[in-house]
Design a protein around this motif. Structure first.
Motif, short mmCIF file in Angstrom:
data_model
loop_
_atom_site.label_atom_id
_atom_site.label_comp_id
_atom_site.label_asym_id
_atom_site.label_seq_id
_atom_site.Cartn_x
_atom_site.Cartn_y
_atom_site.Cartn_z
N SER A 112 -9.58 -4.23 -7.10
CA SER A 112 -10.77 -3.47 -7.52
C SER A 112 -11.86 -4.40 -8.04
O SER A 112 -13.05 -4.13 -7.87
CB SER A 112 -10.39 -2.44 -8.58
OG SER A 112 -9.84 -3.07 -9.73
N GLN A 169 -15.58 -4.59 -6.59
CA GLN A 169 -16.72 -4.39 -7.48
C GLN A 169 -17.74 -5.51 -7.32
O GLN A 169 -18.95 -5.27 -7.26
CB GLN A 169 -16.24 -4.30 -8.92
CG GLN A 169 -17.35 -3.95 -9.91
CD GLN A 169 -16.80 -3.72 -11.31
OE1 GLN A 169 -15.72 -4.18 -11.64
NE2 GLN A 169 -17.54 -3.00 -12.13
N LYS A 212 -21.57 -5.10 -5.88
CA LYS A 212 -22.71 -5.54 -6.69
C LYS A 212 -23.59 -6.50 -5.90
O LYS A 212 -24.82 -6.45 -5.99
CB LYS A 212 -22.23 -6.20 -7.98
CG LYS A 212 -21.75 -5.20 -9.03
CD LYS A 212 -21.40 -5.92 -10.33
CE LYS A 212 -21.01 -4.91 -11.41
NZ LYS A 212 -20.64 -5.59 -12.69
N ILE A 265 -24.68 2.20 -8.86
CA ILE A 265 -23.63 2.09 -9.88
C ILE A 265 -22.61 3.22 -9.72
O ILE A 265 -21.40 3.00 -9.86
CB ILE A 265 -24.25 2.13 -11.29
CG1 ILE A 265 -25.16 0.92 -11.50
CG2 ILE A 265 -23.17 2.16 -12.36
CD1 ILE A 265 -25.89 0.90 -12.82
N SER A 266 -23.10 4.43 -9.41
CA SER A 266 -22.18 5.57 -9.28
C SER A 266 -21.21 5.37 -8.12
O SER A 266 -20.02 5.68 -8.23
CB SER A 266 -22.98 6.86 -9.09
OG SER A 266 -23.82 6.76 -7.95
N THR A 293 -20.35 2.43 -6.81
CA THR A 293 -19.47 1.30 -7.17
C THR A 293 -18.32 1.77 -8.04
O THR A 293 -17.14 1.44 -7.79
CB THR A 293 -20.28 0.22 -7.89
OG1 THR A 293 -21.33 -0.25 -7.05
CG2 THR A 293 -19.39 -0.95 -8.28
N LYS A 294 -18.63 2.54 -9.07
CA LYS A 294 -17.58 3.03 -9.97
C LYS A 294 -16.59 3.93 -9.23
O LYS A 294 -15.38 3.83 -9.42
CB LYS A 294 -18.21 3.80 -11.13
CG LYS A 294 -17.22 4.22 -12.21
CD LYS A 294 -17.92 4.89 -13.38
CE LYS A 294 -16.95 5.20 -14.52
NZ LYS A 294 -15.78 5.98 -14.08
N LEU A 295 -17.10 4.80 -8.37
CA LEU A 295 -16.24 5.72 -7.63
C LEU A 295 -15.28 4.96 -6.73
O LEU A 295 -14.06 5.20 -6.76
CB LEU A 295 -17.10 6.68 -6.80
CG LEU A 295 -16.33 7.60 -5.85
CD1 LEU A 295 -15.50 8.60 -6.63
CD2 LEU A 295 -17.28 8.32 -4.90
N VAL A 317 -14.41 1.76 -6.78
CA VAL A 317 -13.52 0.88 -7.54
C VAL A 317 -12.38 1.67 -8.16
O VAL A 317 -11.20 1.27 -8.08
CB VAL A 317 -14.33 0.13 -8.64
CG1 VAL A 317 -13.38 -0.55 -9.62
CG2 VAL A 317 -15.24 -0.91 -8.00
N ASP A 318 -12.68 2.81 -8.77
CA ASP A 318 -11.63 3.64 -9.36
C ASP A 318 -10.67 4.18 -8.30
O ASP A 318 -9.44 4.19 -8.52
CB ASP A 318 -12.26 4.81 -10.13
CG ASP A 318 -12.95 4.36 -11.40
OD1 ASP A 318 -12.70 3.22 -11.84
OD2 ASP A 318 -13.76 5.15 -11.95
N ARG A 324 -8.38 1.33 -7.21
CA ARG A 324 -7.39 0.99 -8.24
C ARG A 324 -6.24 1.99 -8.27
O ARG A 324 -5.07 1.60 -8.25
CB ARG A 324 -8.08 0.94 -9.62
CG ARG A 324 -7.10 0.57 -10.75
CD ARG A 324 -7.74 0.67 -12.11
NE ARG A 324 -8.83 -0.27 -12.27
CZ ARG A 324 -10.10 0.05 -12.40
NH1 ARG A 324 -10.46 1.34 -12.39
NH2 ARG A 324 -11.02 -0.87 -12.55
#
Length: 272
Positions: A37, A41, A45, A51-52, A54-56, A58-59, A62
């Protein structure tokens, strides 16, 4: 009681290797998930993904790696095939029931990654032109040019052409004018060619085009094409200015714009 305790200790000792192996697999999956992850990420980047998104992603990555590690660890104790089969059937049923939601969700992720538009840009989609006000994972909201607030499913957006007006730094403006058949065509071309530098935002390249294209019932059709810098003006304002300048140039040169003649309905006498 002692017999049960001895049996439990024997089974525990026999299963200890599997327990330690499963624990190692599970712990390794947690660290591996963090590593994968993290790579994802950093890559997102560098690609300047939102950002939204990327977070989605990555989570999701993981938890997917951890889930695979957990299933592999449980495989040391019992066959999880039947469990996964049942889980797959449940997932298929839920996915079929929520297929529209999942379709829009997937389309929202693609829109946020590809970024054919961002919040604040003016776009055109089938049926609507307006400014994008919000991009969610399921829908996109825009304010239409007439003031209406429109919420569009992301799957519909992704399935149709999207016109991004904001990113078009230059736009072509088209103007069609009718002139009388008795008019000198060269005179008309010279009259129109002198108006372009008075249009705000006019750019010389690509060169403007002035030419006749059609014989209509009442006039010869003159097509006028020119380009503008959209950071200085908008196509509607430029067209309005060009219309006024053409009219003034024609008036100075005595060029007439004929009015289409429409036949009057025939009157019939009423029988006595």
């Amino acid at each position: 009681m002692q017999e049960y305790l001895d049996t439990f200790v024997d089974n525990f000792i026999k299963g200890l290797p599997n327990l330690l192996t499963a624990l190692v697999i599970f712990v390794f999956s947690i660290y591996f998930a963090r590593f994968v992850s993290g790579l994802l990420q950093r890559g997102l980047k560098r690609g300047k993904a939102p950002i939204s998104v990327t977070k989605l992603l990555v989570d999701m990555t993981r938890w997917l790696v951890i889930a695979i590690g957990t299933i592999t660890a449980l495989q040391r104790f019992f066959d999880v095939t039947a469990f996964l089969t049942g889980l797959g059937i449940i997932g298929f049923t839920v996915g079929f029931a929520l297929q529209d939601v999942m379709k829009n969700f997937a389309a929202g992720v693609l829109l946020l990654i590809q970024q054919p538009f961002v919040v604040g840009e003016v776009i055109g989609v089938p049926g609507f032109d307006g400014t994008v006000t919000e991009i969610n994972l399921r829908t996109t909201e825009m304010k239409a040019l007439d003031g209406r607030i429109v919420t569009l499913p992301n799957a519909d957006l992704l399935a149709h052409p999207i016109v991004n007006y904001t990113r078009a730094d230059r736009r072509r403006v088209d103007l069609v004018v009718g002139v009388d058949y008795d008019t000198d065509t060269e005179l008309v071309r010279k009259a129109v060619s002198g108006i372009f530098h008075d249009i705000p935002g006019f750019v010389a390249e690509p060169m403007p085009i002035v030419g006749f294209s059609n014989f209509s019932n009442a006039a010869m059709e003159l097509n006028i094409y020119f380009w503008i810098d959209t950071s200085k003006t908008n196509p509607l304002a430029a067209k309005d200015t060009a219309f006024t300048l053409v009219k003034n140039a024609f008036d100075k040169q005595g060029v007439e714009i004929p009015i289409p003649m429409r036949g009057l309905p025939r009157l019939t006498k009423k029988a006595n």
